[in-house]
Enzyme design. Sequence first.
Site, short mmCIF file in Angstrom:
data_model
loop_
_atom_site.label_atom_id
_atom_site.label_comp_id
_atom_site.label_asym_id
_atom_site.label_seq_id
_atom_site.Cartn_x
_atom_site.Cartn_y
_atom_site.Cartn_z
CG ASN A 122 -17.86 35.74 20.19
OD1 ASN A 122 -16.67 36.37 19.82
ND2 ASN A 122 -18.84 36.25 19.90
CB ALA A 123 -13.72 34.82 17.46
N GLY A 124 -13.00 31.61 17.55
CA GLY A 124 -11.94 30.63 17.68
C GLY A 124 -11.28 30.32 16.41
CG HIS A 125 -10.40 33.01 14.12
ND1 HIS A 125 -10.41 34.36 13.46
CD2 HIS A 125 -11.82 32.75 14.11
CE1 HIS A 125 -11.92 34.80 13.34
NE2 HIS A 125 -12.58 33.94 13.78
CG ASP A 150 -9.16 18.63 2.85
OD1 ASP A 150 -9.52 19.86 2.99
OD2 ASP A 150 -9.14 17.91 4.11
CD GLN A 187 -18.16 35.87 16.24
OE1 GLN A 187 -18.33 37.10 16.10
NE2 GLN A 187 -17.26 35.33 17.08
N GLY A 207 -6.68 21.62 2.70
CA GLY A 207 -6.03 20.99 3.89
C GLY A 207 -5.80 22.44 4.82
CG ASP A 251 -16.52 27.63 13.87
OD1 ASP A 251 -15.80 28.29 14.39
OD2 ASP A 251 -17.53 26.92 14.38
CE LYS A 276 -14.59 33.78 10.84
NZ LYS A 276 -15.47 32.21 10.74
#
Length: 427
Positions: free
Chosen positions: A38-41, A332, A223, A414, A13, A16
């Site tokens: 399993n990834a969340g981009h 930020d 990951q 940002g 997290d 990427k």
Amino acid sequence: MSCTVIIGAQWGDEGKGKVTDFLAERADVVARYQGGNNAGHTVIVGEQGFKLHLVPSGILYPDKLCVLGNGMVIDPEALVNEIEGLEEKGVSTAGLRISDRAHLILPYHKRLDELQEASRGAGKIGTTGRGIGPAYNDKSARMGMRMADLLDPSEFHEKLTANVKAKNAYLKQTFGAEGFDAAAMEEIILALAERFRDRITDTGVLLSETIAAGKKVLFEGAQGTLLDIDHGTYPFVTSSNTTAGGACTGTGVGPTAIDRVIGVVKAYTTRVGAGPFPTELNDAVGERLRQRGAEFGTTTGRPRRCGWLDTVVLRYAARVNGLTGIAITKLDVLDGLDTIKICTGYRINGKVTTDFPASRKAVETAEPVYEELPGWNESTGQATTWEELPAATRRYLDRIADLTGVPIVIVSVGPCRSQTIVMDRLF
Ligand code: GDP
Ligand code: IMO
Ligand code: MG
């Protein structure tokens, strides 16, 4: 730039997805090489937000090829849902290609993930429940099912029947759990496969031809380094090689083709799931980072654990990935803090070390040694050049480069594409 690997340098997290999307503009092909959904981009383009789990972050450009590499584990149902979700939002997935060697996540893997987690009790890993571990387990045990099997219905039938039988016996004996109906599963999976079978191909050949033609490939890691099955905080890790070497084994591209490895580093640290985390802050500062950084999981919605930046972790990531540059993200989020701490070493049994230890107990008991730097009150979100950043911000970034020995090549202030400062040395 010909072949660039993008990896997470912490516990996932790091941003990427944002960095891959940003660099994808200059690439021809974007490839995922390990992990699964399993990834969340999260990628923000204009007013729209996209949560990608399997599909590479290059998909938001209409002219890029996007590869799901052989090192991935792919849930057919999740893949179809993601393709449909993107198409509904007006994103063409025509450029998506799937390795014929990628492994399948099947319903029994998800059931096993849940049951194994529940049986771990207090020692649970906090997996995403997507069946990742059990699918990689079958791969190593040489009983996995691959995308190529979907192209040969009789082969698929034979292997699935044998696998379901074995899994049903295991489910019953170990967990007293109900099994699956192989015929029903076969029908469902083959119907799902109809939606993507024309994209299944030898992506190793495709990548090799792309590279030979002098085109540019981006490898998008999932990951992070400390979740790597070999180099991470074992056993609180995922089941694949998340580090840069995984880009080669997970796509069939040899290491001599890789020109650069960019480590994505969040300006502080977060972790989802269980496992040691030396710089974790269970106080108001940690809560501030979570709220300002919106640190809630993209895949599971779980609150992420937050803490100060840890350069023991980053030095380790620089070494095991061979980092050539760092992309700092979420700078930020640190705006408005009076002082900022950086962890420069761990005190373990009275001795200070700057090398990340293998022992779980050592990491659990490590006391972070901190250096304190002045914070800044200005808002950094509008900065478009290095010079526009406050002096204290630049000092913080310079110190990170000093402590890790890796130059900073991108600074993200940002979530939007425009909130990205690129250093000349990147190209
Ligand atoms: P990934 O798994 O490494 O791709 O990261 P995630 O997408 O799970 O989490 C990163 C989150 O931070 C996403 O919601 C991004 O939109 C957001 N993000 C990325 N870069 C920045 C940044 O520089 N500042 C802020 N405030 N948010 C960012
Ligand atoms: P991205 O690509 C953060 C964590 C889980 C759990 C451990 C094992 O968005 O950075 P698994 O389901 O893989 O068997 O879970 O790994 N984990 C992640 N943490 N970001 C991720 O992906 C993750 N993928 C898995 O929380 O601790
Ligand atoms: Mg994520």
